[in-house]
Design an enzyme around this catalytic site. Structure first.
Site, PDB file in Angstrom:
ATOM      1  CE  LYS A  41      -0.359  -0.114   5.039  1.00  0.00           C
ATOM      2  NZ  LYS A  41      -1.275  -0.133   6.201  1.00  0.00           N
ATOM      3  NE  ARG A 143      -6.567   0.105  11.346  1.00  0.00           N
ATOM      4  CZ  ARG A 143      -5.309   0.124  10.931  1.00  0.00           C
ATOM      5  NH1 ARG A 143      -4.631   1.260  10.985  1.00  0.00           N
ATOM      6  NH2 ARG A 143      -4.723  -0.952  10.470  1.00  0.00           N
ATOM      7  CE1 TYR A 269      10.891  33.019   2.803  1.00  0.00           C
ATOM      8  CE2 TYR A 269      11.392  30.670   2.655  1.00  0.00           C
ATOM      9  CZ  TYR A 269      11.028  31.862   2.048  1.00  0.00           C
ATOM     10  OH  TYR A 269      10.804  31.890   0.691  1.00  0.00           O
ATOM     11  CG  MET A 318       8.409  24.005  -1.657  1.00  0.00           C
ATOM     12  SD  MET A 318       7.194  24.845  -2.693  1.00  0.00           S
ATOM     13  CE  MET A 318       6.046  25.436  -1.456  1.00  0.00           C
TER      14      MET A 318
END
Length: 386
Positions: A41, A143, A269, A318
């Site tokens: 998966k 779940r 930043y 990024m």
């Protein structure tokens, strides 16, 4: 790692086939006679479903490879498109609109409610053939799954809803704490699973029984199940104490820029880092847009350059990340390689180390590696295939 022959110029993920296959072999050895359902998966935990499927097939004999596991119908369809004709189990609950698709693709779902069994029976009727399914039994994960304590009631309903349209092939449960040091929670879940099986109608769902994930297989021998379902352990993530696999995935990036800076220079930043001396900084061609966790920067994240650990400085952007190369001997040049996960020389940074630094798990780190990063597959003979 200054000049790997990858042909990749920016950043990439390396997948070590030999390590993955040895991890699978360890699962086989630990689980004994149990067959395998490797979990593919999430694009094989981010490493590439098609190539990983072939690695698994090269390591496991056909009689050992009982099925492969996915979480979504679309993943099962992708496996069919790759030419896999064997059993595909869909372990997550399917939305109501996907039963017909699953039937057309010949998938075997895990069902957790009577309405799901009825939908699957209708799909079998529409297809004009019997379809197999497994029932998940909830022993504490919460779940999905039928309640273990109510097995007598829902077992009879499932048998009626399946009738002659469906083959109730098996039952399973999922452990919530098999990778934790204490064995008692897992023992309790296994006992609940066994009691639930005893409450089912005679013969119902007992053909194939399974409960062991990676941790249950490697640490507890598979609990005598007919199959085991290895996942993270195959891909190099720890399955708990005593279940440390070989590393499989490496994350590497080119150094795109090297520059000398003066004391007082700031980085990133928010200018969160300030040089306290004359320093040499390297800008790596990778950032959070590639799946490098942004939280690594304030969490003491590091990279390996020429076999040495170097700190990540400033905030991760990024597309780029900056490291401090000041203490690396010799002139480091643009084009050399930095390793964010993996081994360089005598030093290693594991996926579990990265996960621990940012307060998550290896699953999230691996599956978060973005599509902008090419996957480079390293065969046991050292051959690299993009």
């Amino acid at each position: 790692m200054s000049d790997p022959s990858t042909g990749v110029s920016r950043a990439w993920v390396e997948v070590d086939e030999g390590a993955l296959r040895r991890n699978l072999r360890r699962v086989k050895d630990a689980a004994g006679a149990s067959a395998l359902v490797p979990m593919l998966k999430a694009n094989a935990y981010g490493l590439g479903m098609g190539p990983v499927l072939e690695m698994v097939r090269r390591e496991a004999a056909p009689h050992e490879l009982w099925a492969v596991g996915v979480a979504a119908v679309s993943e099962g369809e992708a496996l069919r498109a790759l030419g896999w004709g064997g059993r595909v189990m869909v372990f997550a609950p399917m939305p109501p609109g996907e039963y017909a698709r699953a039937a057309r693709a010949g998938l075997t779902p895990a069902l957790s409610e009577i309405d799901a069994v009825r939908r699957w029976a209708q799909a079998a009727k529409d297809e004009g053939r019997r379809l197999a399914f497994h029932t998940e039994i909830d022993t504490g994960m919460g779940r999905a799954g039928f309640a273990a304590a109510d097995a007598a009631a829902w077992g009879a309903e499932v048998a009626r809803a399946a009738a002659d349209l469906l083959e109730w092939e098996g039952c399973f449960t999922h452990f919530h704490s098999a990778d934790e040091p204490e064995p008692e929670p897992t023992d309790r879940q296994q006992a609940l699973f066994q009691r639930a099986l005893e409450l089912l109608p005679p013969g119902a769902g007992r053909r194939v029984l399974h409960s062991a994930n990676s941790a249950g297989a490697v640490r507890r021998g598979g609990f005598g199940g007919d199959v085991v379902r290895p996942g993270i352990f195959l891909y190099g993530g720890s399955a708990g104490p005593g279940a440390e696999p070989e590393p499989v995935a490496s994350l590497r990036a080119r150094i795109a820029l090297v520059r000398e800076v003066e004391p007082g220079s700031t980085c990133g930043y928010g200018a969160t880092y300030t040089a306290t001396r004359r320093e040499r900084w390297g800008t790596l061609s990778i950032g959070y847009g590639d799946g490098l966790p942004r939280r690594l920067s304030p969490a003491g994240g590091e990279a390996l350059v020429r076999g040495r650990r170097v700190p990540i400085i400033g905030r991760i952007s990024m597309d780029v990340t900056v490291v401090d190369l000041t203490d690396v001997p010799g002139p480091v040049e643009a084009g050399e390689t930095a390793t964010l996960i993996g081994t360089d020389g005598g030093e290693s940074i594991t996926v579990d180390e990265v996960a621990a630094r940012v307060g998550t798990i290896s699953y999230e780190v691996l599956t978060g590696l973005g599509t902008r990063l090419p996957r480079v597959y390293v065969a046991p003979d050292g051959t690299r295939t993009p």
